[in-house]
Scaffold this active site. Structure first.
Site, PDB file in Angstrom:
ATOM      1  N   GLU A  90       0.783  -1.225   0.000  1.00  0.00           N
ATOM      2  CA  GLU A  90       0.000   0.000   0.000  1.00  0.00           C
ATOM      3  C   GLU A  90       0.826   1.292   0.000  1.00  0.00           C
ATOM      4  O   GLU A  90       0.402   2.285  -0.582  1.00  0.00           O
ATOM      5  CB  GLU A  90      -0.929   0.005   1.230  1.00  0.00           C
ATOM      6  CG  GLU A  90      -1.971  -1.088   1.227  1.00  0.00           C
ATOM      7  CD  GLU A  90      -2.954  -0.938   0.063  1.00  0.00           C
ATOM      8  OE1 GLU A  90      -3.358   0.206  -0.238  1.00  0.00           O
ATOM      9  OE2 GLU A  90      -3.302  -1.961  -0.538  1.00  0.00           O
ATOM     10  N   SER A 465     -42.938 -38.592  35.922  1.00  0.00           N
ATOM     11  CA  SER A 465     -42.522 -39.073  37.242  1.00  0.00           C
ATOM     12  C   SER A 465     -41.325 -38.334  37.810  1.00  0.00           C
ATOM     13  O   SER A 465     -41.032 -38.455  39.008  1.00  0.00           O
ATOM     14  CB  SER A 465     -42.212 -40.572  37.178  1.00  0.00           C
ATOM     15  OG  SER A 465     -43.390 -41.292  36.886  1.00  0.00           O
TER      16      SER A 465
END
Length: 776
Positions: A90, A465
């Protein structure tokens, strides 16, 4: 001579005048533009949009939420090779120029002129920072002019390293990733300090055009850009030629999945996200909050695998249902791959259960196409599960596996392909610390990507149960003991008694054993005994009593069916309820978030949990909790959950639960320091099939989890609290004296009487038992 001089002087004077005018115009434009330039507060007080991240207790990332994936890092922690790659790609003169690189401008202009087009730009890193923070991306002279002036202003206010740090963290790099640290995770699944040179060059090539050089979308272009960056690094002297050649040839493993975490805890992450959004709204997704949960890696991994395996085992017991769909294949090979890829793009895989399209199918071999062009072959044992759908001569309109059938496949432990299917049944598991309520593991369903409904916190199901221990606990408060004898015999209730229809409750398998001690009745899960207990203590009392454990009384109407778990609960509620038995009778509050940190690591939230024995409310007598644990240990040792004895521990207690017609199956159990609840059933309630009980369908999930979670944990002991004593009783009558051969626990004030004359309790009716109890 003078005349000749005048001919030269006029053009020079005109040129000078134009230069002065141009300089004045430029200066005026600069002056006007500078005044209109934005403040640099966004840079000097940099507050990037950092996503919400959710972690396990150990700091392992389990979820991330926010539009922008970003991890803010300091420039001095950036690897040298990555920094060099960025500069090479860059702005190699970044540390020499003052914001605008005139040499770079001339070089780019020359390159563009000789190439006949715009191939090189001249934006410096500083100019890119100016554009990313303050300007649009429109390509106009005014924007470039403002960009250059802003670059000068930035260079005047910030150091080079500060500018580079801003660039490093802010730049968009594709796949919703902002900044190089996030991109390293997204593309390679690595932290910055683990990436190599080849990967650094690939990342450095992204800023120029993230969509065009994205290695997920355009691997060839990304590769070409990577090689360009490596070549620039070599030409600039950052790397020697040998390192260049090595990096150029090094293969890259690009992550294709958009979300992938080391720990599968999607339901946990989603709960944390919801909690943070309720408190912080949209700021939750941008302020960089880090949520550390109470989830432990080993527990969560064990729970996830246990739920998956339990569901798959159930599914395998009930057989193959056939292919999911049929895809029409073209006659020739032309466009076939394109059609297959398009069809499979719409189908999601489920952690190893992969979608495939059959190309050839026979009783001895199936050839199938997998996403990405992989051709697989399934034969031998890999066909067994779907064998009936591979007939030699299929009948007309018979649903069979044929070319074009969409099937599911997975690899077995030996690496061979097998036909499988996506289960339709759901399951969940939650585990908590009974002493403070910390959630150790939570799996809300088989696959979060298919079904985000959290069955731990959102599913209201009948507990069957598994609810009986709360009725038994209520009876202990009313004077019953584990030795109280109650008749296990059929009952029938008329429509007048029930207020609706006649009710003829039954035991599992229609097996009745006459008079039984409460301990035995709970171990064997006798329905008729539970109903008689509820009759004796009064349904209204029981409804009020269960509210102590955190249950909503409205979800448990005051009818006798409450004794069989006909109300509605969530697995999380059951975990809190059973925790009271494990911790000595205290009501704890489950919590998931251990602490919340801001982006700088400061703690902004840290819940203070209720602790059993300290600030938590005591809801039942410690002696009650001890007696219930004692009875539920018998459920494991010689009752409906004896399968759990395979774990080789004697500190496990719990209760199976199966609802009418096998719609829901549960196992709720614990060890003194860990409570876990397992549930399995269909989202749209329907029978899971004959004998799909809690002991068969849910208990294996619980066992699989507890086996891993308790590995290396010493076997705990249950010490009787003050006020508990032992006495020998007659196992037939539950009384002391004649035939007293069995030792039983009692509260000191509830010792059974001496048995003077043997009583044939087999002929006593339930009314006699209840009347005797009430008279006492």
């Amino acid at each position: 001579m003078l005349a000749r001089w005048r001919w030269w002087a006029y053009p020079l004077a005109a040129l000078f005048a134009l230069s002065v005018i141009g300089a004045l115009v430029f200066g005026f434009a600069a002056l006007v533009t500078i005044r209109a330039l934005p403040s640099l507060d966004a840079l000097t007080d940099y507050r990037p949009k950092v996503p919400l991240r959710v972690y396990s207790a150990e700091g392992i990332l389990i979820g991330e939420f926010g539009e922008e994936r970003r991890q803010v890092v300091k420039i001095d922690s950036v690897p040298l090779r990555l920094k060099q790659a960025i500069l090479a790609a860059e702005d190699d003169r970044f540390y020499q120029h003052g914001g605008v690189d005139y040499t770079g401008i001339l070089r780019a202009a020359y390159s563009n002129f000789t190439s006949g087009g715009l191939r090189q730009g001249a934006s410096t890193i500083t100019m890119q920072v100016a554009r990313n923070f303050f300007l649009t991306k429109e390509k106009t002279l005014n924007r470039k002019f403002s960009e250059a002036l802003l670059a000068f202003k930035i260079e005047h206010s910030l150091s080079k390293d500060q500018i580079l740090e801003l660039y490093f963290n802010q730049i968009y790099l594709g796949q919703r990733s902002y900044g190089f640290a996030a991109a390293a995770q997204v593309y390679f699944g690595k932290s910055l300090n683990r990436i190599n040179l080849a990967e650094a060059a690939m990342l450095a090539g992204l800023p120029k055009a993230p969509s065009r050089f994205n290695p997920v979308v355009n691997p060839q272009r990304a590769r070409a850009r990577q090689v360009y960056v490596l070549r620039r690094m070599r030409d600039l002297g950052y790397i020697p030629n040998e390192e260049f050649e090595q990096a150029e040839k090094q293969p890259l493993q690009i992550r294709r999945e958009s979300q992938e975490y080391a720990l599968r805890a999607d339901y946990v992450a989603e709960m944390a996200r919801q909690a943070m959004y309720q408190r912080h709204h949209e700021d939750a997704y941008t302020r960089g909050y880090k949520v550390y949960t109470t989830i432990r890696f080993l527990d969560q991994e064990a729970a996830y695998n246990a739920v998956r395996q339990g569901v798959l085992d159930y599914d395998n017991r009930h057989g193959y249902r056939g292919p999911e769909a049929v895809i029409k294949l073209p006659a020739g090979d032309l466009k076939r791959e394109e059609i297959l890829e398009e069809a499979l793009q719409e189908v999601t895989d489920s952690d190893g259960i992969l979608a495939a399209v059959a190309l050839e199918a026979s009783p001895k071999r199936v050839k199938a196409y997998r996403k990405g062009g992989e051709i697989i072959e399934i034969k031998g044992d890999g066909l067994k599960f779907a064998q009936q759908f591979l007939p030699t001569k299929p009948a007309a309109n018979q649903q069979v596996i044929r070319p074009g059938s969409l099937i599911r496949v997975h690899k077995n432990e030996k690496g061979a392909w097998e036909i499988t299917q996506l289960p339709q049944v759901e399951a969940s598991l939650v585990a908590i610390n009974p002493h403070d309520g910390a959630i150790r593991a939570m799996v809300g369903g088989f696959d979060f990507n298919r079904n985000q409904f959290n069955h731990v916190t959102q599913a209201w199901r009948q507990p069957g149960s598994s609810f009986k221990p709360f009725i038994y606990s209520a009876s202990l408060e009313k004077g019953f003991t584990p030795a109280t004898v109650i008749n296990d015999a059929p009952l029938s209730f008329t429509a007048e008694e029930t207020g609706s229809d006649q009710w003829d409750p039954r035991n599992f398998g229609d097996r009745y054993e006459g008079p039984l001690r409460m301990r035995e009745a709970l171990a064997r899960s006798k329905n008729l005994v539970s109903i008689r207990i509820l009759q004796a203590i009064d349904v209204q009392y029981a409804q009020d009593y269960v509210a102590r454990f955190g249950f909503d009384p409205k979800q448990h109407p005051a009818y006798l069916a409450m004794a069989l778990g006909a109300g509605s609960v969530t697995p999380m509620q059951m975990a809190v309820g059973y925790a009271a038995f494990a911790n000595g009778g205290f009501l704890i509050s489950p919590y998931l978030i251990q602490r919340v940190e801001d982006v700088n690591g400061n703690i902004v939230e840290q819940p203070k949990p209720l602790l059993a024995g300290e600030n938590a409310k005591q809801i039942i007598d410690p002696r009650n909790a001890f007696l219930m644990s004692s009875m539920m240990r018998d459920v494991v040792q010689r009752g409906t959950a004896t399968r759990a004895k395979q774990l080789g521990r004697n500190d496990l207690a719990g209760k199976t639960g199966t609802t009418s017609n096998y719609v829901d199956a549960w196992f709720c159990g614990y060890q003194p320091d860990l409570v876990a609840i397992a549930w399995i059933g269909f989202d749209n309630p329907k029978s899971m099939g004959d004998n799909e009980t809690g002991g068969r369908a849910a208990l294996p999930i619980w066992m699989n989890y507890m086996d891993k979670a308790l590995k290396g944990v010493p076997v705990a002991s249950y010490s009787p609290p003050s006020g508990i004593t032992t006495a020998r009783i007659n196992p037939e009558t539950g009384l002391r004296g004649t035939g007293a051969t069995l030792e039983e626990y009692f509260m000191e004030e509830q010792l059974p009487p001496e048995e003077e004359d043997p009583i044939d309790i087999t002929i006593r009716s339930v009314e006699d038992i209840i009347n005797d109890f009430l008279s006492n």
